[in-house]
Scaffold this motif. Structure first.
Motif, short mmCIF file in Angstrom:
data_model
loop_
_atom_site.label_atom_id
_atom_site.label_comp_id
_atom_site.label_asym_id
_atom_site.label_seq_id
_atom_site.Cartn_x
_atom_site.Cartn_y
_atom_site.Cartn_z
N UNK A 1 -7.53 -4.50 -0.58
CA UNK A 1 -8.08 -3.88 0.64
C UNK A 1 -6.90 -3.74 1.60
N UNK A 2 -6.64 -2.53 2.04
CA UNK A 2 -5.63 -2.33 3.08
C UNK A 2 -6.34 -1.66 4.24
N UNK B 1 -1.43 4.01 9.10
CA UNK B 1 -0.76 3.96 7.80
C UNK B 1 0.76 3.94 7.96
N UNK B 2 1.25 4.32 9.15
CA UNK B 2 2.72 4.39 9.31
C UNK B 2 3.39 3.05 9.01
N UNK C 1 4.83 1.71 2.60
CA UNK C 1 5.47 1.01 1.47
C UNK C 1 4.45 0.17 0.73
N UNK C 2 3.60 -0.45 1.53
CA UNK C 2 2.56 -1.32 0.96
C UNK C 2 1.62 -0.52 0.06
N UNK C 3 1.14 0.61 0.57
CA UNK C 3 0.21 1.43 -0.21
C UNK C 3 0.87 1.90 -1.50
N UNK C 4 2.14 2.34 -1.38
CA UNK C 4 2.86 2.84 -2.56
C UNK C 4 3.00 1.75 -3.61
N UNK D 1 4.56 -5.71 -0.46
CA UNK D 1 5.32 -4.48 -0.72
C UNK D 1 6.24 -4.64 -1.92
N UNK D 2 6.25 -5.83 -2.52
CA UNK D 2 7.06 -6.07 -3.71
C UNK D 2 8.47 -6.52 -3.39
#
Ligand code: AMP
Length: 394
Positions: free
Chosen positions: A189-190, A195-196, A200-203, A381-382
């Protein structure tokens, strides 16, 4: 983590423990209690425990407003031991205070950020920190995304054995469980405002999870990207192309994206204003979307009930203002129930997310709730966190 088995008489002069969240002592007692186990164990085994911490954002010099002195009685109360205080974290003042320590004593040093070298990861300052003790225990996960002298250079410029404390280890273990060997299916869940800050998180999450649930104000930009009317709702128009890219990437990877199908809207963002539930196809020109609607909440809960692992950052609505907390609270309670029933492993983190879980009264019911904001986000974000990389993690 490794702790000295017997400090007394075995040359264990000092253990430096970094406990960044001492700073938030009033608001984050849970974290401090957690750190307290380490402090107590180390002191109980005869170690001289020296606490290094920071508080606030002093401008590279001493500022009484940011002194750690007021924190000391609270630390002492929680660990049930006296805690001494030194007005500087290095130099003659710190050395004199350390010289007075007996085995089992605890000493809190003044704010590391009173020295400009702290935030610059300065090697000379780090050498002084490293010279304070023989073992370094870092429990400050919430600062681990920063490369500062007291959490990164302190290890790289010295031969100090450096270990995670319990709170740090719990965070590292939770992230491993979520991303390295999760039970599938995995959902994220984000939510939150924009979104700005989370591109990176979504990607990264798209490459890791089967289902991505998008909540909060950021869902509006996705709805706009799908050509839906969003009235006066928060929207980042310049990022509509990015939202389209994320939707396209999800499709090409075969990932499911969950967006709201209905919303709670109001004409004004204020406490207890009149609200209306509207389908996302029927948002009026003066409407503001301020929370997920009941059909969307039901859908999210049904998705979660077929999920095995969940990672959660960000609320579903403007939860600080009632009744726009409803969506987040209902999902949080469902996550808590699924977790308690052993059907879901749930991880959550980020300041607003934890605040929202507190509103729902379920913080203790999730598998792991991170105490960190930025460090948790960067992990999702990895990114490898510099403050974790330097530690000997088993
Ligand atoms: P973030 O810091 O990005 O996690 O965002 C958290 C903030 O998002 C909270 O302060 C919420 O009030 C806000 N938020 C969530 N949903 C909405 C919404 N639909 N409209 C405006 N603000 C929102």
């Amino acid at each position: 983590m490794s702790t000295p088995t017997s400090g007394a008489g075995k040359g264990l002069e000092g253990v430096i423990a970094a406990n960044t969240r001492l700073s938030d002592v009033r608001g984050d007692i849970g974290q401090l209690i957690y750190c307290g186990y380490d402090i107590n164990e180390l002191a109980g085994k005869g170690g001289k425990v020296i606490l290094l911490s920071h508080f606030g954002r002093p401008k590279g010099g001493p500022d009484p407003k940011y002194s750690l002195r007021p924190v000391v009685p609270e630390v002492a109360r929680i660990i049930g031991r006296p805690v001494a205080f030194a007005e500087d974290c290095v130099g003659a003042v710190a050395a004199a205070a350390i010289a007075k320590m007996k085995n089992g004593d605890v000493l809190c040093l003044e704010n590391t950020r009173f020295h400009p070298g702290e935030e610059n990861n300065d090697k000379e300052l780090a050498k002084k920190f490293a010279a304070l003790g023989d073992i370094f225990v870092d429990d400050a996960f919430s600062a681990a995304h920063r490369e500062h002298a007291a959490n990164t250079a302190i290890v790289t410029v010295s031969n100090l054995p450096a270990y995670p404390g319990r709170a740090m280890k719990a965070e590292i273990d939770a992230l491993q469980r979520a991303f390295e060997m999760p039970e599938h299916p995995v959902a994220a869940i984000v939510g939150g405002a924009k979104i700005s800050t989370k591109l990176d998180l979504l990607g990264h999450l798209l490459s890791k999870v089967e289902v991505l649930i998008i909540g909060g104000g950021m869902a509006n930009t996705f709805l706009a990207a799908q050509g839906k009317p969003i009235g006066k709702s928060l929207c980042e128009n310049d990022l509509i192309p990015n939202a389209r890219d994320i939707l396209a990437k999800a499709k090409s990877l075969g990932r499911e994206i969950v967006l709201p199908v209905d919303a709670v809207v109001a004409q004004k963002f204020a406490e207890h204003v009149p609200t209306r539930v509207a389908s996302v196809d029927q948002i009026g020109p003066t409407d503001m979307i301020l929370d997920f609607g009941p059909a969307s909440v039901k859908h999210v809960i049904s998705v979660l009930s077929r999920t095995k692992t969940l990672v959660w950052n960000g609320p579903f609505g403007a939860f600080e203002v009632k009744p726009f907390d409803t969506g987040t609270v209902e999902v949080a309670r469902a996550v808590a129930e699924l977790t308690k029933a052993g059907r879901l492993v749930s991880f959550a983190g980020g300041g607003d997310t934890v605040a929202a879980l507190n509103v729902a009264g379920v913080v203790g019911a999730l598998t792991h709730v991170s105490t960190a904001g930025g460090a948790f986000l960067e992990s999702l974000e990895g990114k490898t966190l510099p403050g974790v990389k330097v530690l000997l993690v088993s």
